[in-house]
Scaffold this active site. Structure first.
Site: not given
Lengths: 126, 126
Positions: A55, A62-63, A68, A83
Site C-alpha cells: 500500500s 495538487e492532492s 493497494h 485539484c
C-alpha cells in the site's frame, strides 16, 4: 487554491504479480506517474505487507495518488486525485496501467469540490 | 486478503478554519478516526502547505484515509477506504465530520474490488 478537483478511481486486473509485490518498483512507478502528469511531489509513504501486498501514497501539491496491491489476485486498486486545472489525473492513471502491465482495467472519474459529488462512469477494456 | 472494499468519498463544508489549518490537530483526528473504526495503522504522512492547507494520509492495514484541507474555503476533501469486512469506513467518516466541526457535508460510497465500479449515492445535510 481552487477546491475543484478530479478524482480518478481505477481497478486494475491481470497485472504483473512480480511488480505488484515489489515495494521499490511500485514506489518508483507512482513517483514517476506523478511527475509524468506534471505534479509536484510533497510526501511519499509506502508499506509492504506480509506475506504479500503493497500500500502506498504519493502526496502531491495538487492532492494525491494511492495504491493497494493484491499480488495473489493480480489486482491493484488505484486513486489519482488532482485539484489543479493544469494536471490531468488520467495521464498518471494511464502511466500506471502500462507500468503495472494490467491486461484489464476499469475507471470512473469523480468531480470533487463544491456542490454535489458527481460521478462520470467510464469503462475501457484493453 | 479479499479484494472487495468500501470507499467513502466525503466533501465537508463550513468546517472549523483553525482546525483545517492545524497539521498536528488534523493528523491526530485522522489517527483517532482510524482507531475508532478499529483499523490498524501502518504509515502516517502529513504535509502543511504555505500559506495554508494540509494534506495527509493514514495508511491502514485495511487501505487508507486521506484529507486535503482548504481553510480559506472552510472545506475538507475526505476519503476513507477499507477492504475489510469488519471495518466500516462510515465510522471514521462520522468521527472526522464531528472533529472538523463541519456544518454541511455530502458523501458517496464506492464499491471497490472485482467487477464494475459501483457508486451508491448518499447525501445528508446536518
Amino acid at each position: 487554491m481552487d477546491t475543484m478537483g478530479r478524482h480518478v478511481i481505477a481497478e486494475l486486473w491481470e497485472c504483473s504479480i512480480d511488480i505488484l509485490n515489489n515495494i521499490s518498483q511500485i514506489k518508483q512507478i507512482f513517483v514517476d506517474a506523478a511527475l509524468e502528469a506534471g505534479a509536484e511531489i510533497r510526501e511519499v509513504a509506502f508499506h509492504k505487507f506480509s506475506p504479500h501486498g503493497v500500500s502506498g501514497v504519493v502526496i502531491i501539491a495538487e492532492s494525491h495518488l494511492t495504491v493497494h496491491s493484491f499480488p495473489e489476485h493480480g489486482y491493484a486498486s488505484i486513486d489519482v486525485y488532482t485539484c489543479s486545472n493544469t494536471i490531468d489525473p488520467n495521464v498518471a492513471v494511464e502511466y500506471i496501467i502500462k507500468a503495472l502491465e494490467a491486461k484489464t482495467f476499469e475507471q470512473v472519474e469523480v468531480k470533487r469540490g463544491k456542490g454535489p459529488v458527481k460521478v462520470k462512469p467510464f469503462q475501457k477494456m484493453l
